[in-house]
Design a protein around this motif. Sequence first.
Motif, PDB file in Angstrom:
ATOM      1  N   VAL A  13     109.694  84.503 -39.347  1.00  0.00           N
ATOM      2  CA  VAL A  13     109.079  83.604 -38.773  1.00  0.00           C
ATOM      3  C   VAL A  13     107.324  83.703 -38.950  1.00  0.00           C
ATOM      4  O   VAL A  13     106.725  82.708 -39.308  1.00  0.00           O
ATOM      5  CB  VAL A  13     109.207  83.300 -37.098  1.00  0.00           C
ATOM      6  CG1 VAL A  13     108.275  82.503 -36.294  1.00  0.00           C
ATOM      7  CG2 VAL A  13     110.729  83.336 -36.857  1.00  0.00           C
ATOM      8  N   ARG A  14     106.722  84.784 -38.816  1.00  0.00           N
ATOM      9  CA  ARG A  14     105.422  85.365 -39.143  1.00  0.00           C
ATOM     10  C   ARG A  14     105.046  84.625 -40.565  1.00  0.00           C
ATOM     11  O   ARG A  14     103.974  84.082 -40.757  1.00  0.00           O
ATOM     12  CB  ARG A  14     104.912  86.647 -38.822  1.00  0.00           C
ATOM     13  CG  ARG A  14     103.788  87.011 -39.256  1.00  0.00           C
ATOM     14  CD  ARG A  14     103.535  88.416 -38.762  1.00  0.00           C
ATOM     15  NE  ARG A  14     102.071  88.447 -39.236  1.00  0.00           N
ATOM     16  CZ  ARG A  14     101.424  89.777 -39.431  1.00  0.00           C
ATOM     17  NH1 ARG A  14     102.395  90.740 -39.358  1.00  0.00           N
ATOM     18  NH2 ARG A  14     100.531  90.039 -39.540  1.00  0.00           N
ATOM     19  N   GLY A  15     105.996  85.024 -41.463  1.00  0.00           N
ATOM     20  CA  GLY A  15     105.637  84.659 -42.874  1.00  0.00           C
ATOM     21  C   GLY A  15     105.707  83.256 -43.091  1.00  0.00           C
ATOM     22  O   GLY A  15     104.858  82.752 -43.948  1.00  0.00           O
ATOM     23  N   ARG A  16     106.686  82.605 -42.604  1.00  0.00           N
ATOM     24  CA  ARG A  16     106.641  80.950 -42.682  1.00  0.00           C
ATOM     25  C   ARG A  16     105.380  80.525 -42.128  1.00  0.00           C
ATOM     26  O   ARG A  16     104.771  79.574 -42.910  1.00  0.00           O
ATOM     27  CB  ARG A  16     107.896  80.488 -42.108  1.00  0.00           C
ATOM     28  CG  ARG A  16     109.179  80.865 -42.904  1.00  0.00           C
ATOM     29  CD  ARG A  16     110.374  80.076 -42.171  1.00  0.00           C
ATOM     30  NE  ARG A  16     110.891  80.279 -40.882  1.00  0.00           N
ATOM     31  CZ  ARG A  16     111.762  81.235 -40.615  1.00  0.00           C
ATOM     32  NH1 ARG A  16     112.427  81.694 -41.625  1.00  0.00           N
ATOM     33  NH2 ARG A  16     112.046  81.521 -39.587  1.00  0.00           N
ATOM     34  N   ARG A  17     104.953  81.125 -41.171  1.00  0.00           N
ATOM     35  CA  ARG A  17     103.674  80.452 -40.578  1.00  0.00           C
ATOM     36  C   ARG A  17     102.536  80.804 -41.441  1.00  0.00           C
ATOM     37  O   ARG A  17     101.724  79.909 -41.754  1.00  0.00           O
ATOM     38  CB  ARG A  17     103.357  81.332 -39.178  1.00  0.00           C
ATOM     39  CG  ARG A  17     104.275  80.503 -38.109  1.00  0.00           C
ATOM     40  CD  ARG A  17     103.986  80.910 -36.677  1.00  0.00           C
ATOM     41  NE  ARG A  17     104.904  80.891 -35.818  1.00  0.00           N
ATOM     42  CZ  ARG A  17     104.994  81.577 -34.575  1.00  0.00           C
ATOM     43  NH1 ARG A  17     104.628  82.678 -34.297  1.00  0.00           N
ATOM     44  NH2 ARG A  17     106.075  80.985 -33.864  1.00  0.00           N
ATOM     45  N   VAL A  18     102.410  81.735 -41.922  1.00  0.00           N
ATOM     46  CA  VAL A  18     101.353  82.266 -42.892  1.00  0.00           C
ATOM     47  C   VAL A  18     101.527  81.262 -44.064  1.00  0.00           C
ATOM     48  O   VAL A  18     100.204  80.786 -44.674  1.00  0.00           O
ATOM     49  CB  VAL A  18     101.374  83.651 -43.539  1.00  0.00           C
ATOM     50  CG1 VAL A  18     100.552  83.845 -44.704  1.00  0.00           C
ATOM     51  CG2 VAL A  18     101.206  84.618 -42.268  1.00  0.00           C
ATOM     52  N   VAL A  19     102.726  80.996 -44.888  1.00  0.00           N
ATOM     53  CA  VAL A  19     102.872  80.198 -45.877  1.00  0.00           C
ATOM     54  C   VAL A  19     102.337  78.776 -45.612  1.00  0.00           C
ATOM     55  O   VAL A  19     101.736  78.218 -46.424  1.00  0.00           O
ATOM     56  CB  VAL A  19     104.321  80.271 -46.537  1.00  0.00           C
ATOM     57  CG1 VAL A  19     104.516  79.181 -47.448  1.00  0.00           C
ATOM     58  CG2 VAL A  19     104.431  81.729 -47.003  1.00  0.00           C
ATOM     59  N   ALA A  20     102.832  78.299 -44.310  1.00  0.00           N
ATOM     60  CA  ALA A  20     102.591  76.819 -43.851  1.00  0.00           C
ATOM     61  C   ALA A  20     100.795  76.839 -43.777  1.00  0.00           C
ATOM     62  O   ALA A  20     100.268  75.825 -44.141  1.00  0.00           O
ATOM     63  CB  ALA A  20     103.209  76.582 -42.807  1.00  0.00           C
ATOM     64  N   SER A  21     100.295  77.889 -43.154  1.00  0.00           N
ATOM     65  CA  SER A  21      98.888  77.783 -42.928  1.00  0.00           C
ATOM     66  C   SER A  21      98.200  77.718 -44.547  1.00  0.00           C
ATOM     67  O   SER A  21      97.113  77.092 -44.507  1.00  0.00           O
ATOM     68  CB  SER A  21      98.499  78.964 -42.378  1.00  0.00           C
ATOM     69  OG  SER A  21      98.871  79.037 -40.999  1.00  0.00           O
ATOM     70  N   ILE A  22      98.525  78.439 -45.361  1.00  0.00           N
ATOM     71  CA  ILE A  22      97.821  78.554 -46.742  1.00  0.00           C
ATOM     72  C   ILE A  22      98.080  77.274 -47.412  1.00  0.00           C
ATOM     73  O   ILE A  22      97.348  76.507 -47.917  1.00  0.00           O
ATOM     74  CB  ILE A  22      98.557  79.693 -47.483  1.00  0.00           C
ATOM     75  CG1 ILE A  22      98.132  81.174 -46.877  1.00  0.00           C
ATOM     76  CG2 ILE A  22      98.256  79.482 -48.925  1.00  0.00           C
ATOM     77  CD1 ILE A  22      98.638  82.361 -47.736  1.00  0.00           C
ATOM     78  N   ALA A  23      99.124  76.468 -47.287  1.00  0.00           N
ATOM     79  CA  ALA A  23      99.500  75.274 -47.763  1.00  0.00           C
ATOM     80  C   ALA A  23      98.720  74.186 -47.188  1.00  0.00           C
ATOM     81  O   ALA A  23      98.495  73.363 -47.710  1.00  0.00           O
ATOM     82  CB  ALA A  23     101.050  75.127 -47.588  1.00  0.00           C
ATOM     83  N   ALA A  24      98.468  74.398 -45.954  1.00  0.00           N
ATOM     84  CA  ALA A  24      97.777  73.330 -45.281  1.00  0.00           C
ATOM     85  C   ALA A  24      96.383  73.437 -45.427  1.00  0.00           C
ATOM     86  O   ALA A  24      95.533  72.579 -45.257  1.00  0.00           O
ATOM     87  CB  ALA A  24      98.048  73.247 -43.760  1.00  0.00           C
ATOM     88  N   LEU A  25      95.652  74.459 -45.873  1.00  0.00           N
ATOM     89  CA  LEU A  25      94.302  74.855 -46.139  1.00  0.00           C
ATOM     90  C   LEU A  25      93.559  73.654 -46.737  1.00  0.00           C
ATOM     91  O   LEU A  25      92.483  73.322 -46.341  1.00  0.00           O
ATOM     92  CB  LEU A  25      94.143  76.167 -46.501  1.00  0.00           C
ATOM     93  CG  LEU A  25      92.602  76.782 -46.390  1.00  0.00           C
ATOM     94  CD1 LEU A  25      92.185  76.853 -45.179  1.00  0.00           C
ATOM     95  CD2 LEU A  25      92.497  78.050 -47.179  1.00  0.00           C
TER      96      LEU A  25
END
Length: 116
Positions: free
Chosen positions: A18-30
């Motif tokens: 779950v933490r990894g998915r949040r990190v990937v989503a944050s990077i994609a939204a940057l």
Amino acid sequence: MNSSTASVAPATRLRLTVRGRRVVASIAALPVVAAVGFAVISGGGALASGDAGAPVGTFETVTVMSGDSLWAIAEQVAPQADPRDVVDAIIRLNALGSGQLDAGQTLAIPAEYAAS
């Protein structure tokens, strides 16, 4: 050791927590967040800015007649100038998105061309 007996690493599936998915989503939204932030800070565009517009006396106006084009207006108001330059100046001054004109529309003509 021949190629038929070589061991092959088993294929594994990438698993994200779950933490990894949040990190990937944050990077994609940057990039989106950065673009929106830049637009807000810069004030949008020329039409949305708080500028009062062109100073009085720096332009004259003409009314578009049926069948008029920017090229025809440019040749009429500044016959000695290159019509491409005049059309470009009219587009910039009026913040036109395209060359589409409507009969009855009022266009600002830069004084440098209107005075001639």
